[in-house]
Design a protein around this motif. Structure first.
Motif, PDB file in Angstrom:
ATOM      1  N   PRO A 102      -8.717   8.522   0.419  1.00 17.37           N
ATOM      2  CA  PRO A 102      -9.061   8.234   1.971  1.00 17.37           C
ATOM      3  C   PRO A 102      -9.948   9.328   2.420  1.00 17.37           C
ATOM      4  CG  PRO A 102      -6.613   8.908   1.863  1.00 17.37           C
ATOM      5  CD  PRO A 102      -7.432   8.701   0.350  1.00 17.37           C
ATOM      6  N   PHE A 140      -2.699   3.631  -1.610  1.00 16.44           N
ATOM      7  CA  PHE A 140      -3.573   4.029  -0.369  1.00 16.44           C
ATOM      8  C   PHE A 140      -2.674   4.888   0.672  1.00 16.44           C
ATOM      9  CE2 PHE A 140      -5.885   3.641   3.423  1.00 16.44           C
ATOM     10  CZ  PHE A 140      -7.104   4.163   3.147  1.00 16.44           C
ATOM     11  N   THR A 141      -1.729   4.279   1.233  1.00 16.06           N
ATOM     12  CA  THR A 141      -1.080   4.653   2.209  1.00 16.06           C
ATOM     13  C   THR A 141      -0.711   6.059   2.222  1.00 16.06           C
ATOM     14  OG1 THR A 141      -0.737   2.613   3.446  1.00 16.06           O
ATOM     15  CG2 THR A 141       0.866   4.325   4.083  1.00 16.06           C
ATOM     16  N   ILE A 184      -7.800  -0.143   9.436  1.00 21.60           N
ATOM     17  CA  ILE A 184      -8.261  -0.081   7.896  1.00 21.60           C
ATOM     18  C   ILE A 184      -8.121  -1.406   7.580  1.00 21.60           C
ATOM     19  CG2 ILE A 184      -8.087   1.044   5.785  1.00 21.60           C
ATOM     20  CD1 ILE A 184      -7.007   3.535   6.878  1.00 21.60           C
ATOM     21  N   VAL A 240      -9.367   3.013  -2.941  1.00 16.48           N
ATOM     22  CA  VAL A 240      -8.113   2.818  -2.975  1.00 16.48           C
ATOM     23  C   VAL A 240      -7.260   3.858  -2.999  1.00 16.48           C
ATOM     24  CG1 VAL A 240      -6.445   1.656  -4.685  1.00 16.48           C
ATOM     25  CG2 VAL A 240      -8.733   0.704  -4.342  1.00 16.48           C
ATOM     26  N   THR A 244     -12.464  -1.120   3.147  1.00 16.89           N
ATOM     27  CA  THR A 244     -12.189  -0.355   1.702  1.00 16.89           C
ATOM     28  C   THR A 244     -12.467  -1.248   0.601  1.00 16.89           C
ATOM     29  OG1 THR A 244      -9.772  -0.803   1.389  1.00 16.89           O
ATOM     30  CG2 THR A 244     -10.355   1.351   2.794  1.00 16.89           C
ATOM     31  N   LYS A 245     -12.530  -2.534   0.939  1.00 13.96           N
ATOM     32  CA  LYS A 245     -12.704  -3.690  -0.484  1.00 13.96           C
ATOM     33  C   LYS A 245     -14.195  -3.434  -1.139  1.00 13.96           C
ATOM     34  CE  LYS A 245     -11.925  -8.224  -1.243  1.00 13.96           C
ATOM     35  NZ  LYS A 245     -11.565  -9.582  -0.532  1.00 13.96           N
ATOM     36  N   ILE A 258      -2.983  -0.588   8.698  1.00 11.54           N
ATOM     37  CA  ILE A 258      -3.623  -0.740   7.478  1.00 11.54           C
ATOM     38  C   ILE A 258      -3.573  -2.198   7.006  1.00 11.54           C
ATOM     39  CG2 ILE A 258      -3.837   0.181   4.906  1.00 11.54           C
ATOM     40  CD1 ILE A 258      -2.396   2.882   6.161  1.00 11.54           C
ATOM     41  N   SER A 291      -3.387  -5.264   4.768  1.00 15.96           N
ATOM     42  CA  SER A 291      -3.474  -5.581   3.454  1.00 15.96           C
ATOM     43  C   SER A 291      -3.285  -7.218   3.280  1.00 15.96           C
ATOM     44  CB  SER A 291      -2.391  -4.771   2.476  1.00 15.96           C
ATOM     45  OG  SER A 291      -1.298  -5.173   3.214  1.00 15.96           O
ATOM     46  N   TYR A 330      -8.024  -2.981   4.072  1.00 15.09           N
ATOM     47  CA  TYR A 330      -7.700  -2.414   2.638  1.00 15.09           C
ATOM     48  C   TYR A 330      -7.345  -3.872   1.861  1.00 15.09           C
ATOM     49  CZ  TYR A 330      -5.091  -0.664  -1.411  1.00 15.09           C
ATOM     50  OH  TYR A 330      -4.899  -0.243  -2.613  1.00 15.09           O
ATOM     51  N   ASP A 331      -8.463  -4.013   1.181  1.00 13.74           N
ATOM     52  CA  ASP A 331      -8.561  -5.234   0.299  1.00 13.74           C
ATOM     53  C   ASP A 331      -8.395  -6.408   1.097  1.00 13.74           C
ATOM     54  OD1 ASP A 331      -8.784  -6.144  -2.253  1.00 13.74           O
ATOM     55  OD2 ASP A 331      -6.847  -6.433  -2.848  1.00 13.74           O
ATOM     56  N   THR A 346       0.785  -1.388   0.120  1.00 16.48           N
ATOM     57  CA  THR A 346      -0.122   0.022   0.002  1.00 16.48           C
ATOM     58  C   THR A 346       0.843   1.223   0.087  1.00 16.48           C
ATOM     59  OG1 THR A 346      -0.138   0.247   2.231  1.00 16.48           O
ATOM     60  CG2 THR A 346      -1.758  -1.208   1.138  1.00 16.48           C
TER      61      THR A 346
END
Length: 186
Positions: free
Chosen positions: A174, A38-39, A115, A171, A165-166, A83, A85, A117-118, A34
């Protein structure tokens, strides 16, 4: 290894929180997953709102020990944002950071805002193979006792309301998932 400390452009230092708090936010993430997407976007969004952020800008080299400055940055933050992932759990660094965050949270010294993320919270909770396979590999290298602490931290963090966020289109944006975060630092 260079660590990035960001401060308010107006003052050059943090204007929020107690004297023990150096950072408003600590970002924990798996760089290859990420960092460039995103990050990085989240980091710059927070900076634009004059929120003081600790981020590992260069990453941690393979074989390098986790530095005390990482734990110190967590200890000196108001909020930690892990985050999660797909490959987060393959990083023993990320898991060590998470374990430390969750320990600090228990003493009411730190707020943790996850978070997803995906990945789904169920992946982080080890209800699927996504993170479970990574922990199996860690058990061979780090031992069952350490891995059990990481499992506990992963399961605990899924009990915290976070952002998923998926399939949500966040993506690289934020802004739409963190509107309250900006208000809490005003």
């Amino acid at each position: 290894m260079e660590r990035k400390r960001s401060s308010s452009p107006e003052t050059g230092s943090t204007s929020h929180g107690s004297s023990d708090t150096e950072y408003d936010v600590f970002l924990s993430f798996r760089g290859p997953d990420t960092r460039a997407s995103f990050t990085d976007s989240l980091y710059h969004t927070l900076l634009d709102k004059c929120i003081n952020v600790f981020i590992d800008k260069q990453g941690i080299d393979v074989g390098e020990e986790i530095g005390p400055e990482i734990f110190q940055a967590i200890d000196n933050s108001k909020i930690c944002i892990p985050i999660f992932s797909k490959n987060y759990a393959f990083s023993s660094w990320c898991l060590r950071e998470l374990e430390h965050m969750m320990q600090r949270r228990k003493t009411n010294e730190l707020e943790v805002m996850p978070i997803f993320y995906d990945v789904e919270p169920s992946d982080v909770k080890l209800e699927t193979r996504v993170y479970a396979d990574a922990l199996t590999l860690h058990k061979e290298k780090h031992g069952a006792e350490i891995v059990q602490r990481w499992v506990k931290a992963l399961r605990e963090v899924t009990g915290i309301k976070g952002w998923d966020t998926k399939n949500k289109g966040y993506v690289n944006s934020p802004n739409s998932i963190f509107p309250f975060l900006y208000v809490s630092f005003a």
